[in-house]
Scaffold this motif. Structure first.
Motif, mmCIF file in Angstrom:
data_model
loop_
_atom_site.group_PDB
_atom_site.id
_atom_site.type_symbol
_atom_site.label_atom_id
_atom_site.label_comp_id
_atom_site.label_asym_id
_atom_site.label_seq_id
_atom_site.Cartn_x
_atom_site.Cartn_y
_atom_site.Cartn_z
ATOM 1 N N HIS A 46 0.821 -1.212 0.000
ATOM 2 C CA HIS A 46 0.000 0.000 0.000
ATOM 3 C C HIS A 46 0.857 1.266 0.000
ATOM 4 O O HIS A 46 1.968 1.273 0.513
ATOM 5 C CB HIS A 46 -0.891 0.039 1.243
ATOM 6 N N HIS A 47 0.298 2.324 -0.568
ATOM 7 C CA HIS A 47 0.875 3.658 -0.464
ATOM 8 C C HIS A 47 -0.088 4.522 0.338
ATOM 9 O O HIS A 47 -1.262 4.200 0.475
ATOM 10 C CB HIS A 47 1.105 4.267 -1.840
ATOM 11 N N PHE A 48 0.432 5.620 0.865
ATOM 12 C CA PHE A 48 -0.332 6.496 1.745
ATOM 13 C C PHE A 48 -0.277 7.939 1.263
ATOM 14 O O PHE A 48 0.697 8.355 0.644
ATOM 15 C CB PHE A 48 0.242 6.448 3.166
ATOM 16 N N ILE A 49 -1.324 8.684 1.577
ATOM 17 C CA ILE A 49 -1.384 10.127 1.342
ATOM 18 C C ILE A 49 -1.502 10.785 2.716
ATOM 19 O O ILE A 49 -2.347 10.387 3.536
ATOM 20 C CB ILE A 49 -2.613 10.513 0.488
ATOM 21 N N ALA A 50 -0.687 11.777 2.972
ATOM 22 C CA ALA A 50 -0.743 12.494 4.246
ATOM 23 C C ALA A 50 -2.078 13.213 4.393
ATOM 24 O O ALA A 50 -2.569 13.838 3.444
ATOM 25 C CB ALA A 50 0.403 13.497 4.333
ATOM 26 N N GLY A 51 -2.657 13.122 5.574
ATOM 27 C CA GLY A 51 -3.931 13.778 5.842
ATOM 28 C C GLY A 51 -3.881 15.276 5.654
ATOM 29 O O GLY A 51 -4.885 15.903 5.342
ATOM 30 N N GLY A 52 -2.693 15.863 5.811
ATOM 31 C CA GLY A 52 -2.541 17.305 5.624
ATOM 32 C C GLY A 52 -2.796 17.762 4.202
ATOM 33 O O GLY A 52 -3.000 18.952 3.963
ATOM 34 N N LEU A 53 -2.799 16.841 3.250
ATOM 35 C CA LEU A 53 -3.080 17.188 1.852
ATOM 36 C C LEU A 53 -4.573 17.234 1.545
ATOM 37 O O LEU A 53 -4.973 17.671 0.473
ATOM 38 C CB LEU A 53 -2.408 16.189 0.902
ATOM 39 N N VAL A 54 -5.407 16.781 2.484
ATOM 40 C CA VAL A 54 -6.849 16.729 2.246
ATOM 41 C C VAL A 54 -7.443 18.121 2.412
ATOM 42 O O VAL A 54 -7.365 18.727 3.475
ATOM 43 C CB VAL A 54 -7.541 15.733 3.206
ATOM 44 N N ALA A 55 -8.033 18.619 1.328
ATOM 45 C CA ALA A 55 -8.680 19.934 1.363
ATOM 46 C C ALA A 55 -10.143 19.811 1.768
ATOM 47 O O ALA A 55 -10.679 20.664 2.478
ATOM 48 C CB ALA A 55 -8.576 20.604 -0.004
ATOM 49 N N ALA A 56 -10.812 18.736 1.303
ATOM 50 C CA ALA A 56 -12.236 18.563 1.595
ATOM 51 C C ALA A 56 -12.649 17.121 1.348
ATOM 52 O O ALA A 56 -12.001 16.402 0.593
ATOM 53 C CB ALA A 56 -13.072 19.489 0.718
ATOM 54 N N VAL A 57 -13.732 16.742 1.995
ATOM 55 C CA VAL A 57 -14.376 15.453 1.742
ATOM 56 C C VAL A 57 -15.786 15.793 1.280
ATOM 57 O O VAL A 57 -16.565 16.384 2.022
ATOM 58 C CB VAL A 57 -14.401 14.571 3.004
ATOM 59 N N GLU A 58 -16.072 15.479 0.003
ATOM 60 C CA GLU A 58 -17.350 15.855 -0.599
ATOM 61 C C GLU A 58 -17.967 14.641 -1.279
ATOM 62 O O GLU A 58 -17.359 14.070 -2.192
ATOM 63 C CB GLU A 58 -17.138 16.955 -1.638
ATOM 64 N N GLY A 59 -19.154 14.250 -0.856
ATOM 65 C CA GLY A 59 -19.822 13.105 -1.465
ATOM 66 C C GLY A 59 -18.954 11.862 -1.326
ATOM 67 O O GLY A 59 -18.589 11.473 -0.227
#
Length: 88
Positions: A46-59
């Motif tokens: 698996h690869h991961f994305i840092a939570g700090g890169l999340v701008a929004a959660v939409e739908g």
């Protein structure tokens, strides 16, 4: 940073430019674990994305603050280290 608790399995991860970056497997701590199929030549883990890169959660989408190509470069391995292409 957006509320990571709103992120659910199988949501699409989309760059700021609308490019599909991956699919959520689950959230682990302050990182998003992507499904193995989105790990390209590193598909055995698996690869991961840092939570700090999340701008929004939409739908059904997790929208990142970085464009797709940049977000791929910022993906992390299991232990948190940045991914380096074998050609580097």
């Amino acid at each position: 940073m957006a509320d990571l608790s709103a992120i659910k399995e199988h949501m699409d991860i989309i760059g700021a430019d609308g490019v599909h970056v991956g699919t959520v497997d689950k959230v682990e701590g302050d990182r998003i674990k992507m499904v193995k199929a989105d790990s390209g030549s590193h598909g055995d883990h698996h690869h991961f994305i840092a939570g700090g890169l999340v701008a929004a959660v939409e739908g059904n989408q997790v929208r990142l603050s970085a464009e797709g190509a940049a977000a791929v470069l910022l993906e992390e391995e299991e232990g948190g280290q940045a991914i380096m292409d074998d050609d580097d």
